[in-house]
Design a protein around this motif. Structure first.
Motif, mmCIF file in Angstrom:
data_model
loop_
_atom_site.group_PDB
_atom_site.id
_atom_site.type_symbol
_atom_site.label_atom_id
_atom_site.label_comp_id
_atom_site.label_asym_id
_atom_site.label_seq_id
_atom_site.Cartn_x
_atom_site.Cartn_y
_atom_site.Cartn_z
ATOM 1 N N UNK A 43 11.095 14.396 -3.703
ATOM 2 C CA UNK A 43 11.020 15.277 -2.529
ATOM 3 C C UNK A 43 10.462 14.581 -1.299
ATOM 4 N N UNK A 44 9.694 13.492 -1.515
ATOM 5 C CA UNK A 44 9.103 12.736 -0.411
ATOM 6 C C UNK A 44 9.330 11.246 -0.671
ATOM 7 N N UNK A 45 9.653 10.528 0.406
ATOM 8 C CA UNK A 45 9.840 9.086 0.321
ATOM 9 C C UNK A 45 8.838 8.386 1.238
ATOM 10 N N UNK A 46 8.705 7.079 1.053
ATOM 11 C CA UNK A 46 7.761 6.293 1.838
ATOM 12 C C UNK A 46 7.992 6.477 3.328
ATOM 13 N N UNK B 57 0.821 -1.216 0.000
ATOM 14 C CA UNK B 57 0.000 0.000 0.000
ATOM 15 C C UNK B 57 0.853 1.263 0.000
ATOM 16 N N UNK B 58 1.861 1.304 0.819
ATOM 17 C CA UNK B 58 2.667 2.519 0.920
ATOM 18 C C UNK B 58 3.382 2.830 -0.385
ATOM 19 N N UNK B 59 3.765 1.806 -1.121
ATOM 20 C CA UNK B 59 4.577 2.014 -2.318
ATOM 21 C C UNK B 59 3.770 2.037 -3.614
ATOM 22 N N UNK C 84 8.514 -4.385 -0.865
ATOM 23 C CA UNK C 84 8.778 -3.201 -1.696
ATOM 24 C C UNK C 84 8.936 -1.928 -0.869
ATOM 25 N N UNK C 85 8.605 -1.991 0.412
ATOM 26 C CA UNK C 85 8.552 -0.781 1.231
ATOM 27 C C UNK C 85 9.888 -0.068 1.315
ATOM 28 N N UNK C 86 10.968 -0.807 1.378
ATOM 29 C CA UNK C 86 12.295 -0.197 1.563
ATOM 30 C C UNK C 86 12.757 0.577 0.336
#
Length: 560
Positions: free
Chosen positions: A370-373, A288-290, A349-351
């Motif tokens: 500009x923004x990462x997980x 979900x996050x990625x 995949x989150x990392x």
């Protein structure tokens, strides 16, 4: 003026036009030739002056035997030619329309990294997994042969461009502007009597309302409908009733297994599931996050509707129901036992996977996201615990290739794909920073093999900009395979899990390994020695930095 009726060339006075085959034929007679005698001329007036023009529309029955024969084709041949041109035109139009529909046309070269896409609408219907077929490299400086010295020059160029620069961490207000709905759903404080970040949310539906009717995970995957059917049946039994209102318990994970793919995360997940105090999301890898929150269901299908955060929270309802039983005041003994429950999530995949950022966030940082997980996870869960399982990046890449390649797999094919990917990566680092290339969606989807996933230290350093080092446990698959009991104890200690009985521990540590290499892939044998040497050289500076960050030379992978 006089013109030759055979080839329409302007003739000077008294010119017999020897250049024309028909005028200078062996039987040519100046007295009998209508051209030379001045017949078949039609007087015309141009600019008030009389001129003579040959009747070029004269119907001729004989065949042309010279270069000007194109002008005197038979009517049948002319019709056949026109019909062929029409068919060719229709085929080309069909190709163009089909290509435009699937995004096959006008795709820029992967070497033109200045054209980073900033408009998500340009890629709404494009398949991310198929993009590598569109971004083909230009003529290679090296042939795809086992030429170590030639490829070594590329690696030397890449190595000379490596710089580990600390990224600038965005502030909380910037994150709120990017994901306002997420911040409106997840509170900034959680229940104090739970290990997990849980809170109560008012439920405004009635007994006839299906709480999972719009859940995207249930809609797009038949495999998970059984899970949601069960959740529907027990949903009302786990609501908290207070002052004529209904509340449901919402929870986020206490810990995340964030990476890396083909490094043993599935095996770690399967063993942790056997622990009596550990609960995972209803789906092993929600991604979900990625991906899902950006509308990526399957990479090959491109973008769909974005999954809201509520859909993600639904995946933890099974665990929340058990925690809810504790909070509602079960027996004291049972309360103490269940209160130790912790929730986990294991999307590998989150990392590393931040490929979708370019389509949703403003590209104002010269190609760097500009923004990462981790920025968003930390904003909601500053105390989250993270587990990373790593593996020799050389072997990881070959395993990744064998798992995802669909046809024509071989050690030679792997070598060619490695060579191509290295040149693509070199083309990027010559113009952009290392971080910009690692998170570059265009480059990552163009490379035939996922070289970037093995650059562990680049991702780890970015996670360490927002999380403390003691919140991250980094393991090696090689250690896990050789001494599973030791690594599992490290995980239990890291997660503050209680002791287990010998029977429980044996069940966890002696279970067969999960997600091992398929028999048909094992039959292909190892990679070529030259390929291994090339990849060793490529990953060496990154492994050296990783060992320095973790203070552990085992991450140099010198003996594997």
């Amino acid at each position: 003026m006089r013109y030759c009726i055979n080839c329409c060339i302007h003739l000077l006075p008294n010119d017999l036009h020897r250049q024309c085959f028909r005028c200078r034929g062996p039987d040519h007679n100046n007295q009998k030739c209508p051209v030379c005698r001045g017949e078949n001329k039609i007087p015309l007036y141009t600019d008030s002056k009389q001129m003579k023009w040959l009747a070029v529309l004269e119907v001729r029955t004989d065949h042309c035997e010279s270069w000007n024969g194109l002008f005197c084709l038979r009517r049948g041949k002319l019709c056949s030619l026109m019909f062929g041109l029409i068919i060719m035109t229709l085929v080309m139009v069909s190709y163009i329309l089909t290509g435009a529909k699937h995004g096959l046309l006008l795709i820029p070269s992967p070497f033109h990294y200045g054209a980073f896409a900033s408009n998500p609408s340009l890629m709404d219907n494009e398949s991310l997994s198929d993009m590598k077929d569109h971004y083909q490299p230009s003529k290679m400086n090296i042939s795809y042969v086992k030429d170590y010295s030639s490829i070594k020059l590329i690696i030397d160029t890449i190595t000379s461009k490596i710089e580990f620069i600390t990224r600038q961490r965005p502030d909380l207000e910037e994150l709120r502007k990017q994901e306002p709905h997420m911040f409106s759903v997840i509170p900034n404080k959680f229940l104090p009597n739970s290990k997990n970040p849980c809170w109560y949310e008012e439920y405004r539906g009635n007994t006839t309302t299906d709480p999972y009717a719009t859940n995207s995970y249930a809609l797009y995957s038949k495999r998970f409908r059984i899970i949601f059917d069960y959740l529907r049946k027990v949903f009302w039994n786990h609501l908290y009733h207070y002052k004529d209102k209904h509340y449901r318990l919402r929870c986020l994970p206490h810990f995340y297994i964030i990476g890396q793919p083909k490094c043993g995360t599935t095996d770690l997940y399967d063993r942790l599931r056997l622990h009596p105090d550990v609960r995972f999301s209803a789906i092993k890898e929600p991604h979900w996050w990625t991906r899902k929150r950006f509308g990526i269901i399957r990479l090959r299908d491109g973008f769909h509707d974005r999954y809201p955060v509520e859909d993600y929270l639904d995946l933890f309802d099974l665990a929340a129901h058990q925690i809810q039983s504790v909070l509602q005041g079960d027996a004291g003994k049972e309360r103490g036992k269940r209160n130790n429950i912790i929730i986990g999530e294991a999307s590998a995949s989150t990392m590393w996977d931040n490929n979708a950022w370019i389509f949703f966030y403003d590209n104002s940082t010269e190609g760097e996201p500009p923004f990462l997980i981790q920025d968003f996870i930390h904003a909601f869960q500053p105390n989250a615990k993270l587990i990373i399982m790593l593996r020799d990046p050389v072997e990881r890449l070959y395993s990744d290739y064998l798992y995802f390649a669909s046809a024509n797999k071989s050690a030679e094919d792997f070598h060619e794909k490695v060579a191509e990917s290295l040149q693509l990566f070199e083309g990027c680092v010559l113009d952009y920073s290392l971080r910009a290339c690692v998170y570059n969606n265009t480059l990552n989807n163009a490379m035939p093999v996922r070289l970037q996933v093995g650059l562990y230290v680049v991702y780890l350093l970015d996670w360490l900009t927002v999380f403390n080092k003691d919140q991250i446990l980094v393991l090696r698959l090689e250690d896990h395979a050789s001494n599973m009991r030791y690594t599992m104890h490290m995980v239990f200690q890291f997660l503050d899990l209680g002791p287990l009985s010998e029977k429980q521990e044996a069940l966890i540590t002696k279970s067969p390994a999960s997600n091992t290499r398929r028999p048909e892939d094992r039959s292909l044998g190892p990679m070529l020695p030259t390929t291994k040497a090339i990849l060793r050289d490529f990953y060496r500076p990154f492994n050296t930095k990783l060992a320095q960050v973790l203070f552990d030379d085992a991450f140099l992978w010198k003996r594997t």
